[in-house]
Design a protein around this motif. Sequence first.
Motif, PDB file in Angstrom:
ATOM      1  N   LEU A  15      44.637  44.971  57.342  1.00 24.02           N
ATOM      2  CA  LEU A  15      45.511  44.173  56.472  1.00 24.02           C
ATOM      3  C   LEU A  15      44.835  42.867  56.065  1.00 24.02           C
ATOM      4  CD1 LEU A  15      48.948  44.678  58.285  1.00 24.02           C
ATOM      5  CD2 LEU A  15      48.279  45.620  56.076  1.00 24.02           C
ATOM      6  N   ASN A  16      44.186  42.232  56.999  1.00 18.37           N
ATOM      7  CA  ASN A  16      43.504  40.971  56.685  1.00 18.37           C
ATOM      8  C   ASN A  16      42.363  41.179  55.687  1.00 18.37           C
ATOM      9  OD1 ASN A  16      45.173  39.384  58.257  1.00 18.37           O
ATOM     10  ND2 ASN A  16      43.920  39.615  60.099  1.00 18.37           N
ATOM     11  N   ARG A  17      41.665  42.324  55.781  1.00 22.39           N
ATOM     12  CA  ARG A  17      40.618  42.634  54.800  1.00 22.39           C
ATOM     13  C   ARG A  17      41.229  42.825  53.412  1.00 22.39           C
ATOM     14  NH1 ARG A  17      38.180  45.681  59.124  1.00 22.39           N
ATOM     15  NH2 ARG A  17      39.253  47.573  58.423  1.00 22.39           N
ATOM     16  N   MET A  18      42.407  43.438  53.365  1.00 22.68           N
ATOM     17  CA  MET A  18      43.087  43.653  52.083  1.00 22.68           C
ATOM     18  C   MET A  18      43.552  42.318  51.490  1.00 22.68           C
ATOM     19  SD  MET A  18      45.243  47.130  52.955  1.00 22.68           S
ATOM     20  CE  MET A  18      45.812  47.435  51.300  1.00 22.68           C
ATOM     21  N   VAL A  19      43.893  41.370  52.353  1.00 28.85           N
ATOM     22  CA  VAL A  19      44.273  40.028  51.877  1.00 28.85           C
ATOM     23  C   VAL A  19      43.076  39.362  51.214  1.00 28.85           C
ATOM     24  CG1 VAL A  19      44.956  37.701  52.584  1.00 28.85           C
ATOM     25  CG2 VAL A  19      46.122  39.693  53.564  1.00 28.85           C
ATOM     26  N   VAL A  20      41.930  39.435  51.859  1.00 33.95           N
ATOM     27  CA  VAL A  20      40.694  38.840  51.323  1.00 33.95           C
ATOM     28  C   VAL A  20      40.347  39.441  49.954  1.00 33.95           C
ATOM     29  CG1 VAL A  20      38.207  38.589  51.669  1.00 33.95           C
ATOM     30  CG2 VAL A  20      39.777  38.266  53.597  1.00 33.95           C
ATOM     31  N   LYS A  21      40.571  40.754  49.819  1.00 32.64           N
ATOM     32  CA  LYS A  21      40.259  41.441  48.565  1.00 32.64           C
ATOM     33  C   LYS A  21      41.317  41.210  47.488  1.00 32.64           C
ATOM     34  CE  LYS A  21      37.625  45.206  50.735  1.00 32.64           C
ATOM     35  NZ  LYS A  21      37.600  46.660  51.032  1.00 32.64           N
ATOM     36  N   GLY A  22      42.469  40.622  47.898  1.00 30.31           N
ATOM     37  CA  GLY A  22      43.521  40.340  46.934  1.00 30.31           C
ATOM     38  C   GLY A  22      44.463  41.496  46.673  1.00 30.31           C
ATOM     39  N   LYS A  23      44.344  42.568  47.456  1.00 31.92           N
ATOM     40  CA  LYS A  23      45.224  43.724  47.245  1.00 31.92           C
ATOM     41  C   LYS A  23      46.628  43.432  47.752  1.00 31.92           C
ATOM     42  CE  LYS A  23      45.499  48.733  47.737  1.00 31.92           C
ATOM     43  NZ  LYS A  23      44.816  49.968  48.153  1.00 31.92           N
ATOM     44  N   ILE A  24      46.718  42.657  48.827  1.00 32.52           N
ATOM     45  CA  ILE A  24      48.007  42.191  49.328  1.00 32.52           C
ATOM     46  C   ILE A  24      47.887  40.691  49.574  1.00 32.52           C
ATOM     47  CG2 ILE A  24      48.640  44.394  50.402  1.00 32.52           C
ATOM     48  CD1 ILE A  24      47.866  43.202  53.112  1.00 32.52           C
ATOM     49  N   ALA A  25      49.016  40.022  49.799  1.00 30.04           N
ATOM     50  CA  ALA A  25      49.014  38.589  50.085  1.00 30.04           C
ATOM     51  C   ALA A  25      49.771  38.335  51.382  1.00 30.04           C
ATOM     52  CB  ALA A  25      49.660  37.823  48.937  1.00 30.04           C
ATOM     53  N   LYS A  26      49.452  37.232  52.014  1.00 29.02           N
ATOM     54  CA  LYS A  26      50.086  36.877  53.273  1.00 29.02           C
ATOM     55  C   LYS A  26      51.209  35.890  53.001  1.00 29.02           C
ATOM     56  CE  LYS A  26      48.678  36.180  58.057  1.00 29.02           C
ATOM     57  NZ  LYS A  26      47.518  35.982  58.957  1.00 29.02           N
ATOM     58  N   LEU A  27      52.420  36.223  53.453  1.00 31.81           N
ATOM     59  CA  LEU A  27      53.569  35.343  53.274  1.00 31.81           C
ATOM     60  C   LEU A  27      53.630  34.317  54.401  1.00 31.81           C
ATOM     61  CD1 LEU A  27      56.238  34.694  51.748  1.00 31.81           C
ATOM     62  CD2 LEU A  27      57.365  36.279  53.312  1.00 31.81           C
ATOM     63  N   SER A  28      53.513  34.788  55.630  1.00 34.84           N
ATOM     64  CA  SER A  28      53.512  33.945  56.819  1.00 34.84           C
ATOM     65  C   SER A  28      52.867  34.762  57.930  1.00 34.84           C
ATOM     66  CB  SER A  28      54.933  33.512  57.199  1.00 34.84           C
ATOM     67  OG  SER A  28      55.755  34.635  57.439  1.00 34.84           O
ATOM     68  N   LYS A  29      52.800  34.223  59.122  1.00 35.10           N
ATOM     69  CA  LYS A  29      52.139  34.933  60.219  1.00 35.10           C
ATOM     70  C   LYS A  29      52.769  36.306  60.436  1.00 35.10           C
ATOM     71  CE  LYS A  29      50.711  34.509  65.027  1.00 35.10           C
ATOM     72  NZ  LYS A  29      50.751  33.684  66.265  1.00 35.10           N
ATOM     73  N   GLY A  30      51.947  37.358  60.278  1.00 36.14           N
ATOM     74  CA  GLY A  30      52.412  38.718  60.512  1.00 36.14           C
ATOM     75  C   GLY A  30      53.196  39.330  59.370  1.00 36.14           C
ATOM     76  N   LYS A  31      53.399  38.586  58.270  1.00 33.00           N
ATOM     77  CA  LYS A  31      54.173  39.093  57.133  1.00 33.00           C
ATOM     78  C   LYS A  31      53.303  39.126  55.876  1.00 33.00           C
ATOM     79  CE  LYS A  31      58.737  37.697  58.724  1.00 33.00           C
ATOM     80  NZ  LYS A  31      59.228  39.071  58.862  1.00 33.00           N
ATOM     81  N   TYR A  32      53.335  40.252  55.193  1.00 32.61           N
ATOM     82  CA  TYR A  32      52.511  40.457  54.007  1.00 32.61           C
ATOM     83  C   TYR A  32      53.391  40.963  52.859  1.00 32.61           C
ATOM     84  CZ  TYR A  32      49.018  40.657  57.762  1.00 32.61           C
ATOM     85  OH  TYR A  32      48.254  40.389  58.865  1.00 32.61           O
ATOM     86  N   PHE A  33      52.869  40.891  51.638  1.00 28.90           N
ATOM     87  CA  PHE A  33      53.593  41.477  50.506  1.00 28.90           C
ATOM     88  C   PHE A  33      52.605  41.902  49.429  1.00 28.90           C
ATOM     89  CE2 PHE A  33      53.152  37.044  49.343  1.00 28.90           C
ATOM     90  CZ  PHE A  33      52.996  37.032  47.969  1.00 28.90           C
ATOM     91  N   LYS A  34      53.071  42.826  48.588  1.00 29.44           N
ATOM     92  CA  LYS A  34      52.263  43.264  47.449  1.00 29.44           C
ATOM     93  C   LYS A  34      52.552  42.328  46.281  1.00 29.44           C
ATOM     94  CE  LYS A  34      51.714  47.447  46.065  1.00 29.44           C
ATOM     95  NZ  LYS A  34      51.935  48.828  45.622  1.00 29.44           N
ATOM     96  N   PRO A  35      51.557  41.520  45.884  1.00 29.81           N
ATOM     97  CA  PRO A  35      51.809  40.561  44.793  1.00 29.81           C
ATOM     98  C   PRO A  35      51.895  41.248  43.435  1.00 29.81           C
ATOM     99  CG  PRO A  35      49.513  40.480  45.456  1.00 29.81           C
ATOM    100  CD  PRO A  35      50.185  41.435  46.400  1.00 29.81           C
ATOM    101  N   GLU A  36      52.751  40.683  42.606  1.00 27.31           N
ATOM    102  CA  GLU A  36      52.821  41.131  41.215  1.00 27.31           C
ATOM    103  C   GLU A  36      52.134  40.076  40.367  1.00 27.31           C
ATOM    104  OE1 GLU A  36      56.113  42.292  37.786  1.00 27.31           O
ATOM    105  OE2 GLU A  36      56.753  41.859  39.833  1.00 27.31           O
ATOM    106  N   THR A  37      51.159  40.468  39.595  1.00 23.21           N
ATOM    107  CA  THR A  37      50.384  39.516  38.804  1.00 23.21           C
ATOM    108  C   THR A  37      50.849  39.524  37.352  1.00 23.21           C
ATOM    109  OG1 THR A  37      48.472  39.874  40.234  1.00 23.21           O
ATOM    110  CG2 THR A  37      48.068  38.800  38.139  1.00 23.21           C
ATOM    111  N   THR A  38      51.072  38.332  36.819  1.00 21.82           N
ATOM    112  CA  THR A  38      51.459  38.159  35.419  1.00 21.82           C
ATOM    113  C   THR A  38      50.420  37.271  34.744  1.00 21.82           C
ATOM    114  OG1 THR A  38      52.710  36.110  35.747  1.00 21.82           O
ATOM    115  CG2 THR A  38      53.860  38.185  36.208  1.00 21.82           C
ATOM    116  N   PRO A  39      50.509  37.105  33.430  1.00 24.81           N
ATOM    117  CA  PRO A  39      49.570  36.205  32.742  1.00 24.81           C
ATOM    118  C   PRO A  39      49.610  34.774  33.282  1.00 24.81           C
ATOM    119  CG  PRO A  39      50.681  37.599  31.162  1.00 24.81           C
ATOM    120  CD  PRO A  39      51.340  37.853  32.471  1.00 24.81           C
ATOM    121  N   LEU A  40      50.737  34.424  33.931  1.00 26.30           N
ATOM    122  CA  LEU A  40      50.872  33.077  34.484  1.00 26.30           C
ATOM    123  C   LEU A  40      50.412  33.004  35.938  1.00 26.30           C
ATOM    124  CD1 LEU A  40      54.384  32.155  33.014  1.00 26.30           C
ATOM    125  CD2 LEU A  40      52.131  31.499  32.154  1.00 26.30           C
ATOM    126  N   GLY A  41      49.976  34.151  36.481  1.00 26.70           N
ATOM    127  CA  GLY A  41      49.511  34.163  37.864  1.00 26.70           C
ATOM    128  C   GLY A  41      50.376  35.061  38.739  1.00 26.70           C
TER     129      GLY A  41
END
Length: 241
Positions: free
Chosen positions: A39-65
């Motif tokens: 999971l941490n490797r996926m965070v580094v690659k930007g595939k998922i993001a870390k919300l808080s300790k032990g919690k992750y989410f799949k980010p949705e990317t828009t033109p604004l970020g």
Amino acid sequence: MKVSEYISFVIDRLPKGYVFTYMDLGVEVNKKEAVIKSLNRMVVKGKIAKLSKGKYFKPETTPLGPVQPSQKQVVKDLLEEDGKVIGYLTGYSIYNQLGLTTQVSNTIQIGQNHPRAAFQRERYTITFITQKNIITKDNIPLLQILDAIRYIKKIPDARIEQSCRRFLSILKSLSEKDTTTIIRLALKYPPATRALLGAMMDELQWANLAEPLYKSLNPLTKYPLTGAKKALSTTEKWNIE
């Protein structure tokens, strides 16, 4: 299949903005360390993001970020436990949802049956109010309305007169069953909340329904609520000043 491949497979099928922990991925406990590394490797690659300790989410990317997950996703572990409702969103996010304000906040307020201290979760401050009624999926929308009435003075960027008019519209849209239920639930709220709800019920010509609220109040107590008289013609009866 390798742990990393399995994790990637599962996450690919999660919706954007979905918050999860390693426990939600259905991996054996003895593979926890490998899962977390993956999971941490996926965070580094930007595939998922870390919300808080032990919690992750799949980010949705828009033109604004990237878009943050919804507030409900951020605190879902505080709303339901083992399939049972233990809390509900209230406060700022609900004021916005009810059309009482256009402002948004980084404070997420939750109603629960037991007192709990506030804490920080990433950029959000999580605070709690104690709800004296039993919380069910069916009564949450009504509890949210009652909470907003209770804290009418704290609704940001909104005059009390304006809020009262909006509440009248909200109450008018309730079914007969929900109207009866909200009065029953209100009996466990502070007197000022009962008085304001009763005054609004009277304004809608539902005096008979509001009778239990009226009988529950001390006739000598006054409730200061500057501006309510401009929206309600019934404030004198309910001792609202």
